[in-house]
Design a protein around this motif. Sequence first.
Motif, PDB file in Angstrom:
ATOM      1  N   GLY A 412       0.811  -1.214   0.000  1.00  0.00           N
ATOM      2  CA  GLY A 412       0.000   0.000   0.000  1.00  0.00           C
ATOM      3  C   GLY A 412       0.839   1.255   0.000  1.00  0.00           C
ATOM      4  O   GLY A 412       0.508   2.248  -0.660  1.00  0.00           O
ATOM      5  N   LEU A 413       1.950   1.220   0.731  1.00  0.00           N
ATOM      6  CA  LEU A 413       2.835   2.380   0.773  1.00  0.00           C
ATOM      7  C   LEU A 413       3.432   2.670  -0.601  1.00  0.00           C
ATOM      8  O   LEU A 413       3.544   3.832  -1.028  1.00  0.00           O
ATOM      9  CB  LEU A 413       3.957   2.138   1.794  1.00  0.00           C
ATOM     10  N   LEU A 414       3.814   1.616  -1.329  1.00  0.00           N
ATOM     11  CA  LEU A 414       4.375   1.811  -2.662  1.00  0.00           C
ATOM     12  C   LEU A 414       3.342   2.413  -3.604  1.00  0.00           C
ATOM     13  O   LEU A 414       3.654   3.280  -4.435  1.00  0.00           O
ATOM     14  CB  LEU A 414       4.876   0.468  -3.217  1.00  0.00           C
ATOM     15  N   LEU A 431       7.920   8.539   2.837  1.00  0.00           N
ATOM     16  CA  LEU A 431       9.235   8.013   3.204  1.00  0.00           C
ATOM     17  C   LEU A 431       9.366   7.853   4.714  1.00  0.00           C
ATOM     18  O   LEU A 431      10.001   6.913   5.199  1.00  0.00           O
ATOM     19  CB  LEU A 431      10.332   8.944   2.666  1.00  0.00           C
ATOM     20  N   GLY A 432       8.770   8.766   5.468  1.00  0.00           N
ATOM     21  CA  GLY A 432       8.798   8.642   6.924  1.00  0.00           C
ATOM     22  C   GLY A 432       8.081   7.383   7.401  1.00  0.00           C
ATOM     23  O   GLY A 432       8.554   6.684   8.309  1.00  0.00           O
ATOM     24  N   ILE A 433       6.946   7.077   6.777  1.00  0.00           N
ATOM     25  CA  ILE A 433       6.223   5.848   7.125  1.00  0.00           C
ATOM     26  C   ILE A 433       7.057   4.625   6.762  1.00  0.00           C
ATOM     27  O   ILE A 433       7.079   3.620   7.486  1.00  0.00           O
ATOM     28  CB  ILE A 433       4.861   5.815   6.410  1.00  0.00           C
ATOM     29  N   ALA A 434       7.778   4.692   5.643  1.00  0.00           N
ATOM     30  CA  ALA A 434       8.635   3.576   5.232  1.00  0.00           C
ATOM     31  C   ALA A 434       9.713   3.303   6.278  1.00  0.00           C
ATOM     32  O   ALA A 434      10.039   2.152   6.580  1.00  0.00           O
ATOM     33  CB  ALA A 434       9.266   3.876   3.875  1.00  0.00           C
ATOM     34  N   VAL A 435      10.282   4.377   6.855  1.00  0.00           N
ATOM     35  CA  VAL A 435      11.295   4.206   7.900  1.00  0.00           C
ATOM     36  C   VAL A 435      10.683   3.515   9.121  1.00  0.00           C
ATOM     37  O   VAL A 435      11.300   2.631   9.731  1.00  0.00           O
ATOM     38  CB  VAL A 435      11.903   5.575   8.283  1.00  0.00           C
ATOM     39  N   GLU A 436       9.459   3.903   9.485  1.00  0.00           N
ATOM     40  CA  GLU A 436       8.806   3.270  10.627  1.00  0.00           C
ATOM     41  C   GLU A 436       8.561   1.785  10.371  1.00  0.00           C
ATOM     42  O   GLU A 436       8.703   0.952  11.271  1.00  0.00           O
ATOM     43  CB  GLU A 436       7.482   3.979  10.928  1.00  0.00           C
ATOM     44  N   SER A 443      14.178  -3.248  13.762  1.00  0.00           N
ATOM     45  CA  SER A 443      14.604  -2.456  14.908  1.00  0.00           C
ATOM     46  C   SER A 443      15.855  -1.637  14.592  1.00  0.00           C
ATOM     47  O   SER A 443      16.961  -1.941  15.017  1.00  0.00           O
ATOM     48  CB  SER A 443      14.867  -3.376  16.113  1.00  0.00           C
ATOM     49  N   ILE A 444      15.688  -0.559  13.830  1.00  0.00           N
ATOM     50  CA  ILE A 444      16.800   0.319  13.456  1.00  0.00           C
ATOM     51  C   ILE A 444      17.312   1.041  14.698  1.00  0.00           C
ATOM     52  O   ILE A 444      16.508   1.555  15.494  1.00  0.00           O
ATOM     53  CB  ILE A 444      16.330   1.336  12.400  1.00  0.00           C
ATOM     54  N   PRO A 445      18.618   1.110  14.911  1.00  0.00           N
ATOM     55  CA  PRO A 445      19.160   1.870  16.046  1.00  0.00           C
ATOM     56  C   PRO A 445      18.688   3.319  16.008  1.00  0.00           C
ATOM     57  O   PRO A 445      18.475   3.897  14.932  1.00  0.00           O
ATOM     58  CB  PRO A 445      20.679   1.759  15.855  1.00  0.00           C
ATOM     59  N   LEU A 452      18.206   8.928   9.175  1.00  0.00           N
ATOM     60  CA  LEU A 452      17.324   8.700   8.028  1.00  0.00           C
ATOM     61  C   LEU A 452      16.207   9.741   7.977  1.00  0.00           C
ATOM     62  O   LEU A 452      15.902  10.285   6.917  1.00  0.00           O
ATOM     63  CB  LEU A 452      16.734   7.298   8.105  1.00  0.00           C
ATOM     64  N   LEU A 453      15.617  10.029   9.123  1.00  0.00           N
ATOM     65  CA  LEU A 453      14.536  11.009   9.157  1.00  0.00           C
ATOM     66  C   LEU A 453      15.048  12.409   8.818  1.00  0.00           C
ATOM     67  O   LEU A 453      14.367  13.199   8.142  1.00  0.00           O
ATOM     68  CB  LEU A 453      13.872  11.011  10.538  1.00  0.00           C
TER      69      LEU A 453
END
Length: 488
Positions: A412-414, A431-436, A443-445, A452-453
């Motif tokens: 859906g995001l794509l 893109l922010g939702i993609a990072v989440e 579990s990104i540090p 990234l944000l």
Amino acid sequence: MSESTFIFNSRHPEYVAHAEAWRRARDAYSGGTEYIHKALIKHVSEISMEFEERQQRAYYFNYPRNIAQRITQYALAVDPVRAGASTELVEDWSRSGLRVNEVMRQASTLLNIYGRAWLFCGAPAFEGAVDRERAERERLRPYCVALSPLSVKDWAYGDDRRLLWAKIEEMHTYDSNPAVMRQTVRRVRLWTRDRWELYDPLTSEITTGANPTGVVPLVELIEPDGFGIEANHWFEDVVRISDAILNNESEAQMNVVKQMFGMLVVSENFQRGAAKAMPGGKKTENDSFSAVVARSAALVESPEEKGISRYISPSGVETSTIRAENANLKQELFDVVGLAIQSRSREAQTAESKAWDFQNVTQFLANRADLLEQAELRAWEIMNLWDGSVPVPQVTYNRKFAVRDLEKNIAGLLQLSNVPGTGIEYRKAALGIAVELLDAIGSIPDDRKKALLKEIEETRPAPVPELNFGSVDNDDPDNNQGDDDETE
């Protein structure tokens, strides 16, 4: 009653109240032939021969083990961070080859099965001075193992809400001498804050030793929901539903067998003739004709009825009904433990129910992670009391769990990212939702996530290229050169 007898036989009131359910849960988790024989229920009208056959044919879908392991797999899907931990101990926390992650997985699964688990932090006994070489050679260092509540028979807490004493049952095998027959005995070790006492029924001796830690080296893990309000553990309900599925499936299986072979119906005249043909013309106690023929009990009817011998069998309706009921029970089984994050039809589920299920599961797992984190940290602290050279690490468990339907979310995001006519702010939000989503999966540090944000926020629109509509600039030498070439 002697002191040794009392030490062996005393039980905590909670142990007495829950021991039977704990054993049943343990057996259900283990499964196998022994549990099938224990869980199958004999009908009031079922003859022994049929029940024995049903026991031999039965098979067990081990849903209790599936559920207990699945919760642990979700809760510990991401390895905890142990900053400053000893690498040697992390790789062999139990002193028997189990790493910290494996011991804590055991503790988590025990918690799922019983609602209570224990971590025991001990150290091997030794005499004389210990240098680094001897310590490495004899592996003289603290260790930690997970114990089921069936192993900790009795305990008490002091006014400081720390354990005052505890009794642990140990199964010990004497087999060091190959010329002597091995013997396995049940020993009990009493731990206090300053010493321990070992009671061995084989030798009738009481061995004692010092406890230099100043604490009882046990950590209790207990689910706050359930036992905190003196309620039974939810796994008991899982076992009962699983037992119902086992019995229903056994009935469905026997129905299939009866459909294949059928049941014999004979006339009374045939029965009398068979009885007269026996030696003496009398029916003996060992005569099984009227009770059992072929594979099942025979039905006898009078000549006024059908008057003919034939086979009958149950229709397939009963079998399909049982299988449908088992499908419903399986769904309810996973609903009981909150693992059914979707209904049978994902499309039929409302957005509100999906959000509720998601919050329900993630909150349960977050609470479990918090409980395991605190227990492991306390275990490291006790190990440090055994050996001051063992560092107490900073333990952090993951509390972000990817239990949503990530495949659909990403698809859906794509699609949203490719919506025509959207501006830079819209793309930044996507893109922010993609990072989440990436953070939920892996579990990104925190530092990398912030980078990234920041990179997304600093994104600027791409420059618009200048468009050339074919006009001729006489001052452009390239245009002049083109004219010369055309002249030539």
